[in-house]
Design a protein around this motif. Structure first.
Motif, PDB file in Angstrom:
ATOM      1  N   GLY A 112      31.347 -16.328  15.990  1.00  0.00           N
ATOM      2  CA  GLY A 112      30.397 -15.367  15.465  1.00  0.00           C
ATOM      3  C   GLY A 112      30.010 -14.293  16.469  1.00  0.00           C
ATOM      4  O   GLY A 112      30.750 -13.996  17.416  1.00  0.00           O
ATOM      5  N   VAL A 113      28.816 -13.723  16.272  1.00  0.00           N
ATOM      6  CA  VAL A 113      28.335 -12.600  17.072  1.00  0.00           C
ATOM      7  C   VAL A 113      27.313 -13.098  18.096  1.00  0.00           C
ATOM      8  O   VAL A 113      26.439 -13.916  17.775  1.00  0.00           O
ATOM      9  N   TYR A 114      27.426 -12.557  19.321  1.00  0.00           N
ATOM     10  CA  TYR A 114      26.514 -12.913  20.397  1.00  0.00           C
ATOM     11  C   TYR A 114      25.925 -11.647  21.016  1.00  0.00           C
ATOM     12  O   TYR A 114      26.531 -10.580  20.987  1.00  0.00           O
ATOM     13  N   CYS A 115      24.734 -11.797  21.593  1.00  0.00           N
ATOM     14  CA  CYS A 115      24.100 -10.710  22.332  1.00  0.00           C
ATOM     15  C   CYS A 115      24.283 -10.952  23.822  1.00  0.00           C
ATOM     16  O   CYS A 115      23.912 -12.011  24.349  1.00  0.00           O
ATOM     17  N   ILE A 116      24.887  -9.971  24.493  1.00  0.00           N
ATOM     18  CA  ILE A 116      25.028 -10.017  25.949  1.00  0.00           C
ATOM     19  C   ILE A 116      23.969  -9.090  26.525  1.00  0.00           C
ATOM     20  O   ILE A 116      23.925  -7.895  26.212  1.00  0.00           O
ATOM     21  N   THR A 127      22.779 -12.839  30.277  1.00  0.00           N
ATOM     22  CA  THR A 127      22.460 -13.939  29.382  1.00  0.00           C
ATOM     23  C   THR A 127      23.215 -13.705  28.082  1.00  0.00           C
ATOM     24  O   THR A 127      23.386 -12.564  27.641  1.00  0.00           O
ATOM     25  N   VAL A 128      23.696 -14.788  27.474  1.00  0.00           N
ATOM     26  CA  VAL A 128      24.461 -14.714  26.231  1.00  0.00           C
ATOM     27  C   VAL A 128      23.780 -15.591  25.197  1.00  0.00           C
ATOM     28  O   VAL A 128      23.612 -16.798  25.417  1.00  0.00           O
ATOM     29  N   THR A 129      23.341 -14.993  24.080  1.00  0.00           N
ATOM     30  CA  THR A 129      22.643 -15.740  23.037  1.00  0.00           C
ATOM     31  C   THR A 129      23.307 -15.503  21.686  1.00  0.00           C
ATOM     32  O   THR A 129      23.831 -14.417  21.404  1.00  0.00           O
ATOM     33  N   LYS A 130      23.253 -16.521  20.831  1.00  0.00           N
ATOM     34  CA  LYS A 130      23.864 -16.451  19.508  1.00  0.00           C
ATOM     35  C   LYS A 130      23.049 -15.525  18.613  1.00  0.00           C
ATOM     36  O   LYS A 130      21.814 -15.579  18.583  1.00  0.00           O
ATOM     37  N   VAL A 131      23.740 -14.657  17.877  1.00  0.00           N
ATOM     38  CA  VAL A 131      23.095 -13.743  16.932  1.00  0.00           C
ATOM     39  C   VAL A 131      23.359 -14.168  15.502  1.00  0.00           C
ATOM     40  O   VAL A 131      22.449 -14.215  14.669  1.00  0.00           O
ATOM     41  N   SER A 132      24.629 -14.475  15.192  1.00  0.00           N
ATOM     42  CA  SER A 132      24.992 -14.792  13.810  1.00  0.00           C
ATOM     43  C   SER A 132      26.297 -15.550  13.772  1.00  0.00           C
ATOM     44  O   SER A 132      27.174 -15.340  14.616  1.00  0.00           O
ATOM     45  N   ASP A 133      26.426 -16.454  12.787  1.00  0.00           N
ATOM     46  CA  ASP A 133      27.702 -17.118  12.547  1.00  0.00           C
ATOM     47  C   ASP A 133      28.689 -16.191  11.848  1.00  0.00           C
ATOM     48  O   ASP A 133      29.888 -16.455  11.836  1.00  0.00           O
ATOM     49  N   LEU A 134      28.179 -15.113  11.264  1.00  0.00           N
ATOM     50  CA  LEU A 134      29.022 -14.174  10.543  1.00  0.00           C
ATOM     51  C   LEU A 134      29.873 -13.376  11.524  1.00  0.00           C
ATOM     52  O   LEU A 134      29.348 -12.730  12.417  1.00  0.00           O
ATOM     53  N   PRO A 135      31.186 -13.409  11.393  1.00  0.00           N
ATOM     54  CA  PRO A 135      32.014 -12.586  12.281  1.00  0.00           C
ATOM     55  C   PRO A 135      31.889 -11.115  11.907  1.00  0.00           C
ATOM     56  O   PRO A 135      32.070 -10.737  10.752  1.00  0.00           O
ATOM     57  N   SER A 136      31.561 -10.287  12.878  1.00  0.00           N
ATOM     58  CA  SER A 136      31.440  -8.845  12.660  1.00  0.00           C
ATOM     59  C   SER A 136      32.455  -8.134  13.541  1.00  0.00           C
ATOM     60  O   SER A 136      32.793  -8.605  14.619  1.00  0.00           O
ATOM     61  N   ILE A 137      32.922  -6.987  13.098  1.00  0.00           N
ATOM     62  CA  ILE A 137      33.881  -6.214  13.886  1.00  0.00           C
ATOM     63  C   ILE A 137      33.397  -4.788  14.038  1.00  0.00           C
ATOM     64  O   ILE A 137      32.502  -4.337  13.322  1.00  0.00           O
ATOM     65  N   HIS A 156      30.087  -4.221  10.664  1.00  0.00           N
ATOM     66  CA  HIS A 156      30.621  -4.607   9.358  1.00  0.00           C
ATOM     67  C   HIS A 156      31.531  -5.808   9.549  1.00  0.00           C
ATOM     68  O   HIS A 156      31.885  -6.183  10.657  1.00  0.00           O
ATOM     69  N   GLY A 157      31.936  -6.405   8.413  1.00  0.00           N
ATOM     70  CA  GLY A 157      32.882  -7.512   8.455  1.00  0.00           C
ATOM     71  C   GLY A 157      32.283  -8.819   7.982  1.00  0.00           C
ATOM     72  O   GLY A 157      31.078  -9.057   8.121  1.00  0.00           O
ATOM     73  N   GLY A 158      33.117  -9.674   7.425  1.00  0.00           N
ATOM     74  CA  GLY A 158      32.727 -11.030   7.072  1.00  0.00           C
ATOM     75  C   GLY A 158      31.947 -11.175   5.790  1.00  0.00           C
ATOM     76  O   GLY A 158      31.481 -12.281   5.483  1.00  0.00           O
ATOM     77  N   THR A 159      31.766 -10.109   5.020  1.00  0.00           N
ATOM     78  CA  THR A 159      30.975 -10.190   3.797  1.00  0.00           C
ATOM     79  C   THR A 159      31.851 -10.016   2.564  1.00  0.00           C
ATOM     80  O   THR A 159      32.927  -9.444   2.618  1.00  0.00           O
ATOM     81  N   ASN A 160      31.357 -10.506   1.441  1.00  0.00           N
ATOM     82  CA  ASN A 160      32.016 -10.334   0.158  1.00  0.00           C
ATOM     83  C   ASN A 160      30.944 -10.041  -0.889  1.00  0.00           C
ATOM     84  O   ASN A 160      30.111 -10.899  -1.149  1.00  0.00           O
ATOM     85  N   PRO A 161      30.906  -8.822  -1.456  1.00  0.00           N
ATOM     86  CA  PRO A 161      31.891  -7.746  -1.297  1.00  0.00           C
ATOM     87  C   PRO A 161      31.864  -7.135   0.108  1.00  0.00           C
ATOM     88  O   PRO A 161      30.879  -7.275   0.838  1.00  0.00           O
ATOM     89  N   LYS A 162      32.952  -6.449   0.437  1.00  0.00           N
ATOM     90  CA  LYS A 162      33.078  -5.844   1.753  1.00  0.00           C
ATOM     91  C   LYS A 162      32.050  -4.738   1.935  1.00  0.00           C
ATOM     92  O   LYS A 162      31.771  -3.966   1.028  1.00  0.00           O
ATOM     93  N   GLY A 163      31.462  -4.683   3.125  1.00  0.00           N
ATOM     94  CA  GLY A 163      30.464  -3.657   3.386  1.00  0.00           C
ATOM     95  C   GLY A 163      29.958  -3.725   4.813  1.00  0.00           C
ATOM     96  O   GLY A 163      30.480  -4.447   5.655  1.00  0.00           O
ATOM     97  N   CYS A 164      28.897  -2.950   5.079  1.00  0.00           N
ATOM     98  CA  CYS A 164      28.331  -2.890   6.421  1.00  0.00           C
ATOM     99  C   CYS A 164      26.845  -3.220   6.371  1.00  0.00           C
ATOM    100  O   CYS A 164      26.225  -3.292   5.308  1.00  0.00           O
TER     101      CYS A 164
END
Length: 566
Positions: A112-116, A127-137, A156-164
């Motif tokens: 997923g997504v992390y904050c650096i 420091t590296v912390t978890k933001v979301s399990d959703l993969p974003s690109i 954006h990424g990882g959603t259905n329907p596709k979007g940002c």
């Protein structure tokens, strides 16, 4: 974090070294865009300005140069050196105005997504912390709103329907929430299209805080225009998307604010060729609108815009081996990021692929120029003139060939003229020939060309438009504001001499928006009807040679000029 060590300039990293020789020696002398370096990775991330004024461009984006390096400039982008860093992640595009720490969200793949986040400044720990399990690109750099008390990151990424959507933090990046997903309609085809464009949804969003507190999002779509959405609660919820004023198809927009409050926008103000029957909406068959990045500026918080100028034309746009030169991977002028290195002085990183991308330095006031001219002294450096060769090569690309040519001026030694004529050629995707040239957007202006029209010339037109079209794209004629056949009879020309042809327009006229035509300064009786409205003004001429008999010699152009009318 290990201390950074300076390396010698790495060969090939600054492939624009030749261009850099022409960089002004002082920042005050920078005006029109000039290339100062080649970004070490694709352009949408990695550019950072530190509190001490140092500019860095890291190589942690796509298509990066090897190793752990960044480019560094201590003189506002005029000169650069290469710096190597340790293996610790250096991520740090933007600095929090509240804590002074640098913050970046990044996708780690399946986790997923992390904050650096830095701890102790840019040279401190991370420091590296978890933001979301959703993969974003394609996660954009942070935007600090509400005097820095809230951070908004577009992705954006990882959603259905596709979007940002946006990630939002109210504690300087320690915890995050995600907004609703913003979508856009699919491309339906029809009209000039035989097939359907790649329908990837709303992606690659860019976000800015407006003066009234709303957030404005502009996103890449499969439509002819970028779409936009707004948030009234600081990025937690977004409105449904609607078409924006900006043309752009399957290319990335970048919106930002200068220190004096002006908004600045980078995008490909371009329209691709119509889709062929083989295009089915699943994946892009070929990109045909990534040869130029544009820039515009707004003094009134986005209500009106000025400029619409070509920031950089792809230097390889006319090359025969375009599709495979440097391997068949992403290329072109789409993608952008910028920093304001001094009041009104902008450094923009643009483009993909090391052979195509560039860091461009320019003065924002260049966007307010009222005229431009060209007499081919610089050959075709300011023109787009290629045709596409059939056969998709590499990654969604065509190879190219010269569509028109310069010839020695018959009357002026050392000068060249543009010769434009139709030539049938089965090797080409379209054998229509054209030449496309940009000038500052004008709602009221005059375009003049010095032309010679040989007897028997047929089917060559002067087309005025508000965006870039491929030189071989006849759709330009139908989508344009005005089109003028360069016909002897219609223009009252009876000889082979050079003649001045002028088109004058006033898109702000409350009644008659038809354009007037002058030949050698004398007003002609015909008026050109306004075919399509333009919100921001005309910024392109397209000379186009449509199918014609073999006896047609085409036309010659020796000089062009566009000037705003006050």
């Amino acid at each position: 974090m290990k201390r950074l060590t300076l390396l010698a300039l790495m060969p090939g990293l600054l492939s624009g070294a030749t261009a850099a020789k022409h960089v002004p020696s002082t920042l005050d002398s920078v005006w029109a865009p000039v290339k100062v370096a080649t970004p070490p990775s694709d352009a949408y991330i990695g550019l950072s300005m530190l509190e001490n004024g140092e500019i860095r461009h890291y190589n942690y984006g796509e298509q990066a140069v090897p190793g752990s390096v960044y480019l560094s400039s201590a003189d506002s982008g005029l000169t650069w050196r290469t710096v190597k860093y340790g293996r610790d992640m250096p991520y740090g595009d933007r600095r929090s105005p509240v804590s002074g720490e640098y913050i970046r969200l990044t996708n780690m793949g399946k986790p997923g997504v992390y904050c650096i986040r830095t701890k102790g400044g840019i040279d401190g720990d991370r420091t590296v912390t978890k933001v979301s399990d959703l993969p974003s690109i394609m996660i954009k750099p942070p935007v600090f709103i509400r005097d820095g008390k809230r951070i908004v990151v577009a992705a954006h990424g990882g959603t259905n329907p596709k979007g940002c959507y946006t990630y939002v933090s109210d504690d300087d990046g320690l915890t995050w929430k995600r907004s609703n997903t913003v979508t856009s309609p699919d491309h339906k085809g029809g009209g000039f299209h035989q097939g359907i464009r790649w329908n990837h949804g709303a992606v690659e969003p860019t976000v800015i805080e407006l003066n009234d507190g709303r957030l404005w999002m502009i996103m890449r779509t499969s439509q002819d225009r970028h779409y936009e959405a707004f948030s009234t609660d600081g990025g937690l919820t977004w409105s449904e998307s609607q078409p924006s004023r900006f043309y752009g198809t399957i290319t990335m927009p970048t919106l930002g604010r200068l220190a004096d409050g002006r908004l600045i926008f980078f995008w490909c103000n371009t329209t691709p060729l119509p889709e062929m029957a083989t295009a089915n909406g699943v994946w892009d068959d070929v990109f045909t609108n990534r040869d130029v990045t544009h820039v515009a500026i707004s003094d009134d918080d986005g209500k009106t815009w000025t400029g619409f100028r070509e920031l950089n034309l792809d230097p390889l746009r006319n090359t025969s081996d375009y599709a495979l030169n440097g391997k068949g991977i992403d290329r072109g002028m789409h993608q952008a990021q910028f920093v304001e290195v001094a009041p009104g002085k902008i450094l923009a990183s643009i483009g993909q692929h090391p052979l195509h991308r560039a860091m461009m330095l320019f003065d924002a006031d260049w966007l307010y120029e009222k005229e431009r001219s060209d007499d081919f002294t610089d050959s075709l450096a300011n023109w787009t003139t290629f045709n596409y060769l059939k056969g998709i090569k590499g990654h969604c690309s065509y190879n190219r060939t010269d569509g028109v040519a310069l010839e020695p001026h018959p009357d002026k030694a050392g000068k060249n003229v543009l010769h434009l004529r139709y030539e049938p050629d089965d090797r080409l995707v379209s054998d229509v020939r054209g030449a496309v040239w940009n000038f500052p957007a004008m709602k009221r202006g005059a375009f003049t060309a010095s032309v010679r029209i040989p007897e028997g010339s047929e089917n060559v037109e002067l087309v005025l438009n508000d965006r870039w079209f491929n030189p071989s794209d006849s759709v330009s004629c139908y989508e344009s504001m005005y089109r003028l056949p360069l016909d002897r009879k219609q223009l009252g020309i009876k000889d082979d001499a050079w003649h001045s042809v002028t088109v004058e327009w006033n898109l702000d006229s409350p009644k008659d928006k038809g354009a007037r035509v002058r030949v050698d300064g004398k007003l002609r009786r015909q008026r050109l009807p306004l075919q399509n409205a333009s919100l921001d003004g005309i910024s392109y001429v397209h000379f186009i040679a449509l199918p014609a008999p073999a006896t047609s010699q085409g036309i010659y152009v020796e000089e062009v000029r566009a000037k705003a009318v006050e």
